[in-house]
Design a protein around this motif. Structure first.
Motif, short mmCIF file in Angstrom:
data_model
loop_
_atom_site.label_atom_id
_atom_site.label_comp_id
_atom_site.label_asym_id
_atom_site.label_seq_id
_atom_site.Cartn_x
_atom_site.Cartn_y
_atom_site.Cartn_z
N GLY A 1 0.83 -1.20 0.00
CA GLY A 1 0.00 0.00 0.00
C GLY A 1 0.86 1.24 0.00
O GLY A 1 1.96 1.26 0.57
N ALA A 2 0.38 2.31 -0.64
CA ALA A 2 1.15 3.55 -0.70
C ALA A 2 0.22 4.70 -1.02
O ALA A 2 -0.86 4.53 -1.60
CB ALA A 2 2.25 3.45 -1.75
N THR A 3 0.63 5.90 -0.60
CA THR A 3 -0.06 7.13 -0.99
C THR A 3 0.71 7.77 -2.15
O THR A 3 1.95 7.70 -2.21
CB THR A 3 -0.14 8.11 0.18
OG1 THR A 3 1.18 8.40 0.65
CG2 THR A 3 -0.96 7.51 1.32
N LEU A 4 -0.03 8.42 -3.05
CA LEU A 4 0.55 8.99 -4.26
C LEU A 4 0.22 10.48 -4.33
O LEU A 4 -0.93 10.88 -4.13
CB LEU A 4 0.00 8.29 -5.51
CG LEU A 4 0.05 6.75 -5.50
CD1 LEU A 4 -0.66 6.20 -6.72
CD2 LEU A 4 1.50 6.27 -5.44
N VAL A 5 1.20 11.28 -4.64
CA VAL A 5 1.02 12.72 -4.84
C VAL A 5 1.83 13.11 -6.08
O VAL A 5 3.04 12.89 -6.14
CB VAL A 5 1.52 13.54 -3.64
CG1 VAL A 5 1.30 15.04 -3.89
CG2 VAL A 5 0.83 13.12 -2.36
#
Length: 388
Positions: free
Chosen positions: A326-330
Motif C-alpha cells: 500500500g502507498a499514498t501517491l502525490v
C-alpha cells in the motif's frame, strides 16, 4: 421710370428660389447608411468557413441599418477540453469589447457569431457602446408591421387634410387602427426580443456549465505507456502503467494499474544470495485540470494497493513469499493534446511521489538483506485516447 436696382433684386430672388428647390431635392435623397464592418474569422479545420459565417451574419442583420459604433469584428474558435471556445472582439470608436461563449459543437459557432454580431450591429443609430447593446435582435416581420402601421396613419392624415371634417373623422379611425397595428407589432417585436434574449442566456449558461468544476459533458479516456520507479525498490525499475477514467472540464478521476518488472536485492556478504522482487498494484487518483490551449496541467492525489512478491535466489533452499502493498501517491502531469487530433488523443508525461504505508524487510538467516525505502519517485510517458 424703373429703378436700376430692380433687375438685381429679381436675380437674387430667382437664385434664392433655385437654391431652396435644390436643397429640397437634396433633402429627399436617402441618407448614406453606415457600411458593414470588416469581419475576421479564424477557426480550425472542420469548423464553419469564413464565407459561411459572413453569409449567416448577413441573414441575421438583413436590411436593417447598422450601428456606426462598430468598425471591425474579429472572431476566433479554439478547442477547449470537450468543447469549443468562441471569442468575438468588437472594435470601434469607443474601444474594444470581447465576448466569449463555450459551445459543445463547432458547427454552432457560426450561428452564435452571427447572433452576437447582429446584436452589436442593429443597436441604436446614435452609436451605443457594445455594453449598451440590447441582448436580442427585433423580429423583422414585427418591424415591417410597425412601419406599415405608421405609413397608413400618415396617409390617412394626408387624406383628412384634403377632405375636411369627414376626412378627419375617417383619418382618426384609420389612425386608431394603425396605432393598434403598430402596438401589436411592437408587442410581437418585444416577444421576439425576449425569445432571442432567452436563447443568448441559454448559450451563456451552457458556457458557464462547461467551464465549471465537473460541468459540461464528461468524457472517458484510456491510457497506457512505460514507467520508471526509483527509491522504493532496490534499484531503478522499469514497468508498465495503464489506466482508465472520466474527465470533466476541470476534474479527472482515474483507475490505474502499474506492474513493475523484477528488481534484484542481494546480500552484501554474498552477492549470489538474495531475492527477486516484483510489484503489481492498482490505484485510484483524483485531481484538478487546468487547460491553456492544447496544453493541460494536471494534479492528482491517490491511494495504491497491491501485492508484493519476493522469490529467493542463490541459496540451497529458495523460498517465495508474498505480502500486501500500500502507498499514498502525490503527483501531477503535463499533457499535450494536438489540434489535429480534434480532442481525441493526447501525450501525457506524469511524475509522482510514492510514500509506502508499510516497509517490509527481506531476511536471510535472520539477517536483513533489504528494506523498502520510505519515499520514492515514479515517472511515466502515457499515450491517452479520449472518447466523447
Amino acid at each position: 421710370m424703373r429703378s436700376p436696382q430692380q433687375p438685381r433684386s429679381r436675380d437674387r430672388a430667382r437664385r434664392s428660389r433655385v437654391a431652396v428647390a435644390f436643397g429640397g431635392l437634396l433633402g429627399l435623397l436617402p441618407a448614406r447608411a453606415p457600411a458593414m464592418p470588416t469581419i475576421g474569422w479564424e477557426a480550425p479545420a472542420g469548423c464553419p468557413s469564413a464565407e459561411r459565417v459572413v453569409a449567416r451574419i448577413g441573414e441575421v442583420v438583413g436590411a436593417r441599418p447598422v450601428s456606426p459604433a462598430v468598425s471591425a469584428v474579429r472572431a476566433r474558435v479554439e478547442r477547449q477540453g470537450g468543447g469549443w471556445l468562441l471569442v468575438v472582439v468588437f472594435s470601434g470608436r469607443d474601444g474594444s469589447t470581447e465576448r466569449r461563449l463555450t459551445l459543445h459543437d463547432c458547427e454552432a459557432t457560426a450561428n452564435a457569431t452571427a447572433l452576437l454580431v447582429g446584436i452589436a450591429l442593429v443597436g441604436p443609430a446614435s452609436g451605443a457602446a457594445p455594453e449598451e447593446i440590447p441582448l436580442a435582435v427585433p423580429v423583422p416581420e414585427a418591424e415591417a408591421r410597425d412601419r406599415e402601421g405608421r405609413v397608413r396613419a400618415g396617409e390617412a392624415g394626408a387624406g383628412s387634410a384634403e377632405t375636411g371634417g369627414e376626412g378627419r373623422e375617417r383619418a382618426g379611425a384609420t389612425g386608431a387602427r394603425s396605432a393598434e397595428t403598430g402596438g401589436e407589432g411592437r408587442e410581437r417585436a418585444a416577444d421576439g426580443t425576449q425569445a432571442r434574449g432567452r436563447v443568448a442566456d441559454g448559450m451563456q449558461a451552457r458556457g458557464r456549465a462547461a467551464d465549471g468544476v465537473g460541468g459540461g459533458r464528461p468524457r472517458a479516456f484510456v491510457q497506457v505507456g512505460p514507467a520508471l520507479a526509483v527509491g522504493v525498490l532496490p534499484r531503478a525499475t522499469a514497468g508498465l502503467a495503464a489506466g482508465l477514467g472520466v474527465a470533466w472540464s476541470r476534474l479527472r478521476v482515474a483507475l490505474g494499474y502499474a506492474g513493475w518488472f523484477r528488481s534484484p536485492a542481494r546480500w552484501a556478504e554474498d552477492p549470489q544470495i538474495g531475492a527477486e522482487l516484483a510489484l503489481h498494484a492498482g490505484a485510484l487518483r483524483v485531481g484538478p485540470v487546468r487547460r491553456v490551449g492544447p496544453v493541460e496541467l494536471q494534479a492528482a492525489l491517490g491511494l495504491e494497493f497491491g501485492a508484493l512478491r519476493a522469490a529467493g535466489v542463490g541459496s540451497e533452499v529458495n523460498l517465495e513469499r508474498r505480502t500486501w502493498w500500500g502507498a499514498t501517491l502525490v503527483g501531477g502531469g503535463l499533457a499535450w493534446a494536438p489540434r489535429a487530433l480534434r480532442g481525441h488523443g493526447a501525450l501525457l508525461i506524469q511524475a509522482e511521489l510514492v510514500v509506502p504505508l508499510h516497509r517490509p524487510t527481506l531476511l536471510y538467516n535472520r539477517e536483513p538483506i533489504f528494506r523498502f525505502g520510505a519515499v520514492g519517485l515514479r515517472a511515466g510517458l502515457q499515450l491517452e485516447a479520449r472518447f466523447f
